[in-house]
Write an enzyme that holds these catalytic residues in place. Structure first.
Site, short mmCIF file in Angstrom:
data_model
loop_
_atom_site.label_atom_id
_atom_site.label_comp_id
_atom_site.label_asym_id
_atom_site.label_seq_id
_atom_site.Cartn_x
_atom_site.Cartn_y
_atom_site.Cartn_z
N SER A 234 4.75 2.45 -16.73
CA SER A 234 5.27 3.82 -16.73
C SER A 234 4.21 4.82 -17.15
O SER A 234 3.27 4.49 -17.88
CB SER A 234 6.48 3.92 -17.66
OG SER A 234 7.53 3.09 -17.22
N GLN A 256 8.07 7.27 -22.68
CA GLN A 256 7.45 6.35 -21.72
C GLN A 256 6.63 5.28 -22.42
O GLN A 256 6.58 4.14 -21.96
CB GLN A 256 6.58 7.13 -20.73
CG GLN A 256 7.37 8.07 -19.85
CD GLN A 256 8.55 7.38 -19.18
OE1 GLN A 256 8.39 6.46 -18.39
NE2 GLN A 256 9.76 7.83 -19.50
N HIS A 259 8.27 1.85 -23.17
CA HIS A 259 8.58 0.90 -22.10
C HIS A 259 7.69 -0.34 -22.13
O HIS A 259 8.13 -1.45 -21.83
CB HIS A 259 8.40 1.57 -20.73
CG HIS A 259 9.61 2.28 -20.24
ND1 HIS A 259 10.82 1.66 -20.04
CD2 HIS A 259 9.80 3.58 -19.91
CE1 HIS A 259 11.70 2.54 -19.59
NE2 HIS A 259 11.11 3.71 -19.51
N GLU A 323 3.46 9.42 -12.59
CA GLU A 323 4.85 9.12 -12.26
C GLU A 323 5.75 10.31 -12.64
O GLU A 323 6.59 10.73 -11.85
CB GLU A 323 5.27 7.86 -13.02
CG GLU A 323 6.68 7.40 -12.76
CD GLU A 323 7.05 6.20 -13.62
OE1 GLU A 323 8.06 5.55 -13.30
OE2 GLU A 323 6.34 5.91 -14.62
N HIS A 324 5.58 10.82 -13.84
CA HIS A 324 6.35 11.97 -14.32
C HIS A 324 5.42 13.02 -14.91
O HIS A 324 4.43 12.67 -15.55
CB HIS A 324 7.32 11.57 -15.46
CG HIS A 324 8.08 10.31 -15.25
ND1 HIS A 324 7.67 9.08 -15.76
CD2 HIS A 324 9.25 10.07 -14.60
CE1 HIS A 324 8.56 8.15 -15.44
NE2 HIS A 324 9.52 8.72 -14.72
N GLU A 411 -7.36 2.75 30.18
CA GLU A 411 -7.36 1.77 29.09
C GLU A 411 -7.47 0.34 29.60
O GLU A 411 -7.44 -0.61 28.80
CB GLU A 411 -6.09 1.94 28.24
CG GLU A 411 -6.08 3.26 27.47
CD GLU A 411 -4.92 3.35 26.48
OE1 GLU A 411 -4.03 2.48 26.52
OE2 GLU A 411 -4.94 4.28 25.66
N HIS A 416 0.61 -1.93 32.90
CA HIS A 416 1.18 -0.66 32.44
C HIS A 416 1.19 0.34 33.59
O HIS A 416 2.20 1.03 33.84
CB HIS A 416 0.36 -0.10 31.27
CG HIS A 416 0.67 -0.70 29.94
ND1 HIS A 416 0.42 -2.01 29.64
CD2 HIS A 416 1.22 -0.14 28.82
CE1 HIS A 416 0.78 -2.25 28.39
NE2 HIS A 416 1.28 -1.13 27.86
#
EC number: 1.1.1.23
Length: 428
Positions: A234, A256, A259, A323-324, A411, A416
């Site tokens: 975190s 955080q 964690h 993250e934050h 190509e 095709h």
């Protein structure tokens, strides 16, 4: 904890070195995980049950590996009333927020007369990994399962390590409408979701956090199934001025840090005295915090204080790509609007990141380890897919066909070209 002065001549070099440090020292588990995945792929439920006996010390059978409806109801009933109320409150807000993410199908006819468009369809089956032990969080269930439910996923299968299942986790599963829960964890659980094992049918995508073994399993199985992300420790950055209560900011940084010893908390402020006050408040809080051992290790080994003009904070945040990030300021938008790389942004002095972890409604499954440079947080877009629609009539094909032939020949793909030319009035 590291302290940086933006005014130092070597700031950029030192700051870059800090960002490049690897947090945590996960064991090299890839080889072990590879063996587990192959065993479950080839031996199915027998391997799954064997790993449960060896690793989790539980003796399960194909009949007892599934959590019963009665167990889910009992767990929900055992959950304290205030927690059940908070779970329902959070689920409603998560549901409302993610419902606004639903995209619309599109269809139109262009100037050549070609009917074009796309349509969105939900995945059929999703697996949600919910860690056990201290990390068995009801919010993990809500943040992963509710968006899948909103997206219209037909089947949501949850796996969680065996043992005593947290009542609040079962209450959250009930609130999110998850009725398929399997008591199996680790890399073997991820393998069972990907390949199927006995009564566990395979899914299309696996989401949810886990330890190094779970992460390694998700990495290896990407392609067999979809995955949400490879989550790291975190992170939080708090941009704050001296008008804040230092104790509030200390609590935000610790939110955080608690964690994981490898989590990272960074304060950016323009006031050295305020920074010192926050550091002192952290030291005081760590004396009584129940998660103080992990939080102290995180702050000591990976925390940072950056003394810099606040106008420089958007560029610093973008370099960190956290993250934050909180902007605990008056008129925070003047700075936050310049941020490009962040998982989630929290604005003002009374919007702590913890609100986002639980009840704001936005998702708390967010990119870590600087992945916010190229990745978004979990949303209903993780549980739906877009299919292109094309329809030509003879007139519109007469416009597109010759160009198709020319490009295919350029190509070196004659079949095709043939596929288009045979439909043109001139034939092949």
């Amino acid at each position: 904890m590291r302290r940086f002065l933006f005014s130092d001549p070597d700031f950029q070099t030192a700051f870059k070195a800090f960002l490049d440090e690897r947090r945590g020292s996960p064991a090299d588990v890839d080889a072990a995980v590879a063996g587990v995945l192959e065993a479950v792929r080839t031996q199915g439920i027998e391997a799954l049950l064997d790993y449960s006996r060896r690793f989790d010390k539980v003796d399960l059978t194909a009949e007892t590996i599934r959590v019963t409806a009665e167990e889910i109801e009992a767990g929900a009933a055992e959950t304290p009333a205030d927690v059940r109320e908070a779970i329902a409150f959070a689920a409603a807000r998560i549901r409302a927020y993610h419902s606004r993410q639903r995209p619309a199908d599109q269809a139109w006819t262009d100037e050549a007369g070609v009917e074009l468009g796309w349509r969105w369809t939900p995945l059929e089956a999703v697996g949600v990994y919910v860690p056990g032990g201290r990390a068995a969080y009801p919010s993990t269930v809500l943040m992963n399962a509710v968006p899948a439910q909103v997206a219209g996923v037909d089947r949501i299968a949850m796996v969680t390590p065996p043992g005593k299942l947290q009542p609040a986790v079962l209450a959250a599963a009930k609130e999110a409408g998850v009725t398929e829960i399997w008591r199996v964890g680790g890399a073997q659980a991820v393998a069972a979701l990907a390949y199927g094992a006995g009564p566990i049918q395979p899914v299309d995508k696996i989401v949810g956090p886990g330890n190094a073994y779970v992460t390694a399993a998700k990495r290896r199985l990407y392609g067999v199934v979809g995955i949400d992300a490879l989550a790291g420790p975190s992170e939080i950055v708090v941009v704050a001025d001296n008008k804040n209560n230092p104790d509030w900011i200390a609590a935000d940084l610790l939110s955080q840090a608690e964690h994981d010893p490898a989590a990272q908390s960074i304060l950016i402020t323009d006031d050295e005295a305020f920074a010192a006050a926050v550091e002192q408040a952290i030291a005081e809080r760590l004396k009584t915090l129940a998660t103080g051992e992990d939080a102290a290790a995180s702050w000591r080994d990976h925390g940072a204080v950056i003394i810099a003009p606040l106008d420089e904070s958007p560029a610093l945040v973008d370099a960190i790509a956290p993250e934050h990030v909180e902007f605990a300021l008056d008129n925070p938008e003047r700075l936050s609007d310049r941020v490009r790389h962040a998982g989630a942004i929290f604005l003002g002095r009374v919007t702590p990141e913890a609100i986002g972890d639980y009840v704001a409604g936005s998702n708390h499954v967010l990119p870590t380890s600087r992945a916010a440079r190229f990745q978004s947080g979990l949303s209903i877009y993780d549980f739906i897919k877009r299919t292109s629609i094309v329809k030509c009539d003879p007139a519109s094909f007469a416009v597109l066909g010759p160009h198709t032939v020319a490009l295919a020949k350029a190509e070196g793909l004659p079949a095709h070209a043939l596929s288009a030319s045979v439909r043109l009035p001139s034939g092949d």
